[in-house]
Design a protein around this motif. Structure first.
Motif, PDB file in Angstrom:
ATOM      1  N   TYR A 229     111.984  54.870  28.658  1.00  0.00           N
ATOM      2  CA  TYR A 229     113.236  54.186  28.378  1.00  0.00           C
ATOM      3  C   TYR A 229     112.991  53.050  27.389  1.00  0.00           C
ATOM      4  O   TYR A 229     111.848  52.652  27.131  1.00  0.00           O
ATOM      5  CB  TYR A 229     113.829  53.603  29.666  1.00  0.00           C
ATOM      6  N   ASN A 230     114.063  52.523  26.865  1.00  0.00           N
ATOM      7  CA  ASN A 230     113.968  51.365  25.971  1.00  0.00           C
ATOM      8  C   ASN A 230     113.707  50.108  26.806  1.00  0.00           C
ATOM      9  O   ASN A 230     114.543  49.703  27.605  1.00  0.00           O
ATOM     10  CB  ASN A 230     115.277  51.217  25.181  1.00  0.00           C
ATOM     11  N   HIS A 231     112.541  49.517  26.628  1.00  0.00           N
ATOM     12  CA  HIS A 231     112.156  48.356  27.431  1.00  0.00           C
ATOM     13  C   HIS A 231     112.266  47.048  26.653  1.00  0.00           C
ATOM     14  O   HIS A 231     111.707  46.028  27.076  1.00  0.00           O
ATOM     15  CB  HIS A 231     110.711  48.513  27.920  1.00  0.00           C
ATOM     16  N   SER A 232     112.966  47.074  25.544  1.00  0.00           N
ATOM     17  CA  SER A 232     113.015  45.890  24.679  1.00  0.00           C
ATOM     18  C   SER A 232     113.659  44.685  25.356  1.00  0.00           C
ATOM     19  O   SER A 232     113.373  43.539  25.006  1.00  0.00           O
ATOM     20  CB  SER A 232     113.755  46.209  23.372  1.00  0.00           C
ATOM     21  N   ASN A 233     114.534  44.921  26.345  1.00  0.00           N
ATOM     22  CA  ASN A 233     115.211  43.796  27.002  1.00  0.00           C
ATOM     23  C   ASN A 233     114.576  43.453  28.351  1.00  0.00           C
ATOM     24  O   ASN A 233     115.153  42.714  29.146  1.00  0.00           O
ATOM     25  CB  ASN A 233     116.700  44.121  27.212  1.00  0.00           C
ATOM     26  N   TYR A 234     113.388  43.965  28.617  1.00  0.00           N
ATOM     27  CA  TYR A 234     112.696  43.680  29.871  1.00  0.00           C
ATOM     28  C   TYR A 234     111.871  42.407  29.712  1.00  0.00           C
ATOM     29  O   TYR A 234     111.048  42.297  28.807  1.00  0.00           O
ATOM     30  CB  TYR A 234     111.781  44.832  30.265  1.00  0.00           C
ATOM     31  N   GLY A 235     112.075  41.452  30.606  1.00  0.00           N
ATOM     32  CA  GLY A 235     111.292  40.231  30.564  1.00  0.00           C
ATOM     33  C   GLY A 235     109.948  40.425  31.252  1.00  0.00           C
ATOM     34  O   GLY A 235     109.837  41.173  32.226  1.00  0.00           O
ATOM     35  N   LYS A 236     108.929  39.742  30.758  1.00  0.00           N
ATOM     36  CA  LYS A 236     107.603  39.877  31.349  1.00  0.00           C
ATOM     37  C   LYS A 236     107.489  38.994  32.589  1.00  0.00           C
ATOM     38  O   LYS A 236     108.016  37.878  32.632  1.00  0.00           O
ATOM     39  CB  LYS A 236     106.517  39.509  30.341  1.00  0.00           C
ATOM     40  N   ILE A 237     106.783  39.508  33.597  1.00  0.00           N
ATOM     41  CA  ILE A 237     106.634  38.814  34.866  1.00  0.00           C
ATOM     42  C   ILE A 237     105.281  39.209  35.448  1.00  0.00           C
ATOM     43  O   ILE A 237     104.632  40.131  34.949  1.00  0.00           O
ATOM     44  CB  ILE A 237     107.794  39.203  35.831  1.00  0.00           C
ATOM     45  N   THR A 238     104.833  38.524  36.471  1.00  0.00           N
ATOM     46  CA  THR A 238     103.613  38.938  37.160  1.00  0.00           C
ATOM     47  C   THR A 238     103.982  39.820  38.348  1.00  0.00           C
ATOM     48  O   THR A 238     105.116  39.772  38.841  1.00  0.00           O
ATOM     49  CB  THR A 238     102.808  37.734  37.671  1.00  0.00           C
ATOM     50  N   ARG A 239     103.031  40.596  38.815  1.00  0.00           N
ATOM     51  CA  ARG A 239     103.290  41.455  39.966  1.00  0.00           C
ATOM     52  C   ARG A 239     103.668  40.616  41.182  1.00  0.00           C
ATOM     53  O   ARG A 239     104.583  40.964  41.940  1.00  0.00           O
ATOM     54  CB  ARG A 239     102.049  42.300  40.286  1.00  0.00           C
ATOM     55  N   GLU A 240     103.000  39.501  41.368  1.00  0.00           N
ATOM     56  CA  GLU A 240     103.262  38.641  42.519  1.00  0.00           C
ATOM     57  C   GLU A 240     104.675  38.055  42.466  1.00  0.00           C
ATOM     58  O   GLU A 240     105.377  38.001  43.487  1.00  0.00           O
ATOM     59  CB  GLU A 240     102.221  37.522  42.584  1.00  0.00           C
ATOM     60  N   LYS A 241     105.098  37.623  41.293  1.00  0.00           N
ATOM     61  CA  LYS A 241     106.444  37.056  41.160  1.00  0.00           C
ATOM     62  C   LYS A 241     107.514  38.140  41.332  1.00  0.00           C
ATOM     63  O   LYS A 241     108.591  37.878  41.888  1.00  0.00           O
ATOM     64  CB  LYS A 241     106.589  36.360  39.819  1.00  0.00           C
ATOM     65  N   LEU A 242     107.216  39.354  40.859  1.00  0.00           N
ATOM     66  CA  LEU A 242     108.165  40.449  41.047  1.00  0.00           C
ATOM     67  C   LEU A 242     108.294  40.786  42.523  1.00  0.00           C
ATOM     68  O   LEU A 242     109.393  41.049  43.023  1.00  0.00           O
ATOM     69  CB  LEU A 242     107.712  41.675  40.255  1.00  0.00           C
TER      70      LEU A 242
END
Length: 279
Positions: A229-242
């Motif tokens: 999918y288009n992931h251009s609008n996905y913000g980066k996060i850590t696994r723990e924060k997710l």
């Protein structure tokens, strides 16, 4: 007649509110027109998740697909991807029958995925791209491909017409039993699983909260396109924060998105957060 209409309206609001106590809203159907080709694959493996009836695969909680390519692999919900495909083409029959109910399973449990998992062999990374519930931004994170400390046992069983061997391990708070086949010497499996001298065809935790089982293997010597999918609008996060965000979503979704109860004072009730990774 007017009184009947008013009564029906009240009942409708009641049922909407009752449902709202137990659910959070999904982003219905993602368009696939902007999907990109990220690799060329040569084998697809389909798994059921928590299939209670071996003779009725379509009614398992979900059907997932692992696509293995030359440079990376992709793991995601086959039902949702196919549903998005058919909706994008103008036919929502499959979506309403299969993909829609899978999306809404999130109203009852958190055993399913709105995400895509990519294992990058060259860089030894695993990236998860998650389509979050409605009103929550989408996120992604990357980590080193997890190392599973498997203990291989002598037990064997036949799965999907392949002889499989047993292996056990603990990973991030759960104890797992896996069945892998040396007849397919591929170091991979459903979700994040891997690290065995053969493809994992079945794996489950000792509480049977999550049961992944192979139902079909498709080899393709001519190759096929692996999409993302288009992931251009996905913000980066850590696994723990997710992990923490998902916990908050399950336990207080309405508070997060600022939703107001229809009745104004109805107490919200949510299911406990029970993720694959407990730590």
């Amino acid at each position: 007649m007017k009184k009947l209409i008013i009564l029906l309206s009240i009942l409708t609001l009641f049922f909407i509110e009752t449902e709202a106590q137990y659910s959070f809203r999904p982003k219905i159907s993602r368009g696939i027109s902007s999907c990109a080709v990220v690799d060329s694959g040569y084998v697809r493996i389909k798994y059921t998740l928590n299939n209670r009836n071996k003779n009725d695969i379509e009614n398992s909680e979900d059907i997932h697909m692992l696509e293995i390519g030359e440079k990376q692999s992709r793991y995601s919900s086959y039902v949702i991807f196919r549903g998005d495909s058919t909706v994008s083409s103008g036919d929502n029959t499959y979506y309403r029958k299969y993909a829609g109910p899978v999306y809404h399973q999130y109203n009852k449990c958190n055993k399913l995925f709105w995400g895509e998992y990519f294992k990058d062999y060259k860089n030894n990374t695993l990236s998860e791209y998650v389509c979050m519930p409605k009103a929550i931004p989408n996120y992604w994170y990357s980590e080193a491909i997890p190392i599973f400390q498997w203990e291989i046992q002598e037990d064997t069983v036949s799965i999907a017409n392949y002889l499989c061997q047993k292996a056990t391990c603990s990973f991030r708070g759960r104890n797992y039993i896996a069945w892998f086949t040396p007849e397919i010497p591929i170091n991979n499996g459903p979700w994040k699983f891997g690290g065995l001298p053969g493809l994992i065809l079945k794996v489950y935790d000792d509480k049977n909260d999550y049961v992944f089982e192979c139902v079909r293997i498709e080899n393709n010597t001519s190759g096929f396109a692996i999409h993302a999918y288009n992931h251009s609008n996905y913000g980066k996060i850590t696994r723990e924060k997710l992990w923490k965000l998902w916990k908050d979503i399950f336990e207080r979704y309405d508070d997060i998105i600022g939703s107001v109860s229809i009745s104004g004072n109805l107490e919200r009730k949510y299911l406990p957060y029970n993720p694959l990774e407990l730590e």
